[in-house]
Write a protein that holds these residues in place. Structure first.
Motif, PDB file in Angstrom:
ATOM      1  N   ASP A 166      30.196   7.044 -25.206  1.00 48.05           N
ATOM      2  CA  ASP A 166      28.832   6.705 -25.624  1.00 48.05           C
ATOM      3  C   ASP A 166      27.918   6.536 -24.419  1.00 48.05           C
ATOM      4  O   ASP A 166      26.773   6.998 -24.418  1.00 48.05           O
ATOM      5  CB  ASP A 166      28.843   5.417 -26.450  1.00 48.05           C
ATOM      6  N   ARG A 167      28.425   5.872 -23.405  1.00 42.54           N
ATOM      7  CA  ARG A 167      27.620   5.668 -22.192  1.00 42.54           C
ATOM      8  C   ARG A 167      27.328   6.997 -21.511  1.00 42.54           C
ATOM      9  O   ARG A 167      26.190   7.284 -21.127  1.00 42.54           O
ATOM     10  CB  ARG A 167      28.370   4.747 -21.228  1.00 42.54           C
ATOM     11  N   ARG A 223      20.990  12.390 -22.193  1.00 40.09           N
ATOM     12  CA  ARG A 223      19.678  12.306 -22.839  1.00 40.09           C
ATOM     13  C   ARG A 223      18.602  11.774 -21.901  1.00 40.09           C
ATOM     14  O   ARG A 223      17.421  11.759 -22.252  1.00 40.09           O
ATOM     15  CB  ARG A 223      19.767  11.411 -24.082  1.00 40.09           C
ATOM     16  N   ALA A 224      18.993  11.315 -20.724  1.00 35.48           N
ATOM     17  CA  ALA A 224      18.019  10.787 -19.766  1.00 35.48           C
ATOM     18  C   ALA A 224      17.179  11.931 -19.197  1.00 35.48           C
ATOM     19  O   ALA A 224      17.670  13.053 -19.038  1.00 35.48           O
ATOM     20  CB  ALA A 224      18.740  10.050 -18.639  1.00 35.48           C
ATOM     21  N   GLN A 268      28.088  20.371 -21.848  1.00 32.74           N
ATOM     22  CA  GLN A 268      28.030  19.418 -20.742  1.00 32.74           C
ATOM     23  C   GLN A 268      29.417  18.859 -20.444  1.00 32.74           C
ATOM     24  O   GLN A 268      30.169  18.532 -21.365  1.00 32.74           O
ATOM     25  CB  GLN A 268      27.106  18.234 -21.057  1.00 32.74           C
ATOM     26  N   VAL A 269      29.731  18.774 -19.157  1.00 30.35           N
ATOM     27  CA  VAL A 269      30.872  17.995 -18.686  1.00 30.35           C
ATOM     28  C   VAL A 269      30.293  16.838 -17.885  1.00 30.35           C
ATOM     29  O   VAL A 269      29.489  17.050 -16.968  1.00 30.35           O
ATOM     30  CB  VAL A 269      31.821  18.825 -17.804  1.00 30.35           C
ATOM     31  N   GLN A 323      19.976  -1.076 -18.173  1.00 29.44           N
ATOM     32  CA  GLN A 323      20.295  -0.422 -16.919  1.00 29.44           C
ATOM     33  C   GLN A 323      19.310   0.706 -16.620  1.00 29.44           C
ATOM     34  O   GLN A 323      18.865   1.425 -17.507  1.00 29.44           O
ATOM     35  CB  GLN A 323      21.720   0.126 -16.960  1.00 29.44           C
ATOM     36  N   ASP A 324      18.986   0.838 -15.339  1.00 31.33           N
ATOM     37  CA  ASP A 324      18.069   1.883 -14.886  1.00 31.33           C
ATOM     38  C   ASP A 324      18.880   3.124 -14.538  1.00 31.33           C
ATOM     39  O   ASP A 324      19.699   3.102 -13.618  1.00 31.33           O
ATOM     40  CB  ASP A 324      17.301   1.382 -13.661  1.00 31.33           C
ATOM     41  N   VAL A 325      18.676   4.217 -15.274  1.00 35.61           N
ATOM     42  CA  VAL A 325      19.427   5.455 -15.079  1.00 35.61           C
ATOM     43  C   VAL A 325      18.524   6.499 -14.438  1.00 35.61           C
ATOM     44  O   VAL A 325      17.450   6.807 -14.953  1.00 35.61           O
ATOM     45  CB  VAL A 325      19.985   5.992 -16.415  1.00 35.61           C
TER      46      VAL A 325
END
Length: 296
Positions: A95-96, A102-103, A134-135, A148-150
């Motif tokens: 999930d993380r 999506r960022a 995506q990997v 959290q800042d991504v």
């Protein structure tokens, strides 16, 4: 403080800042070697030249480190070689890692604050998206919080470095099937044939550390999964994913220590009881003549 002036952290203690432009290099994904390369070198001699002209981290001797190399002249990132881990992500980790995809992407490269070598351990878990486009590989466990800042830094075409709260937390490779190679050769100039992305998705999602252990223990069902994957993609038999599906990963070596058979593990025999084969091997594309010299 803007993203371009804030300090980010690579590896154990390498401070970097964001600068432009991204690397103009096509990624390469060696499925059999389990690493992704975004670097100007294409063989052993050019890799040795790169190491002599740059500083940073490197997989030397039996360190198992990922490779981040920075130019001596301007301290800009020149190339990376990153291990694709065998451990599959848990549901919480998935999930993380899915949220990273999506960022928003921010184009740019990184520049080291100072010129010194550092350690950079490889990522710990991997996740492949449901569509196989995506990997994602991550360092630490845990789902993380919404606060959290991504920062998803598009460092090269289809390749992102992911920083969470200013620390490198993983990386993303988009369209991995299009960049499959055997070792360090250039990636194909055309998209992967039909069926390759689906087989690669199932291969990465199925063959983790636990599955490899079952193959080494002699379970008859595990090789059958390999054969069924290859049979599903008859049009891509000459691609790296088909080659990998045609062979067993049971002989994988990590950090100079081989896995023990089940009976040895149950008996509690130490890994040292089995002759070690170093991951540092001049016959392998990730081997390097520099070793400790490159880190001196």
């Amino acid at each position: 403080m803007t993203r371009k002036t804030m300090h980010l952290i690579l590896g154990n203690d390498c401070a970097v800042t964001v600068h432009e432009p991204p690397l103009p290099l096509t990624p390469r994904f060696s499925l059999s070697g389990e690493y992704v390369t975004v670097s100007p070198h294409t063989d052993q001699p050019t890799h040795e030249t790169l190491l002599s002209e740059t500083f940073g981290s490197v997989d030397w001797l039996w360190s198992g480190d990922d490779e981040f190399r920075f130019a001596a002249a301007d301290r800009g990132l020149r190339g990376v070689i990153l291990t694709v881990p065998e451990t599959l992500a848990t549901d919480a980790e998935s999930d993380r890692m899915r949220s990273w995809g999506r960022a928003p992407r921010v184009p740019g490269n990184v520049r080291a604050v100072d010129s010194r070598h550092f350690d950079a351990r490889p990522t710990r878990v991997r996740w492949v998206s449901e569509t196989g486009d995506q990997v994602v590989c991550a360092y630490e466990s845990g789902a993380g919080g919404a606060s959290q800042d991504v920062l998803r830094l598009r460092s090269a075409p289809c390749f992102d470095l992911v920083f969470v709260d200013r620390a490198l937390s993983g990386w993303i490779l988009d369209r991995p099937a299009d960049f499959l190679v055997q070792e360090w050769e250039y990636a194909p100039s055309r998209p992967a044939p039909d069926g390759v992305a689906d087989v690669l998705r199932d291969c990465l999602g199925t063959f983790g550390e636990a599955t490899i252990g079952r193959m080494q223990d002699g379970e008859a069902a595990a090789p059958e999964v390999l054969r069924s994957l290859r049979a599903r993609a008859p049009t891509c038999r000459r691609t790296p994913v088909a080659t990998c599906c045609a062979t067993s990963w049971a002989g994988s070596w990590r950090a100079g220590v081989t896995r023990l058979p089940a009976e040895s593990r149950r008996a509690g025999r130490p890994s040292a009881a089995v002759p070690a084969r170093p991951r540092f091997d001049l016959r392998h594309p990730r081997g390097t003549l520099y070793g400790s010299i490159g880190q001196a």
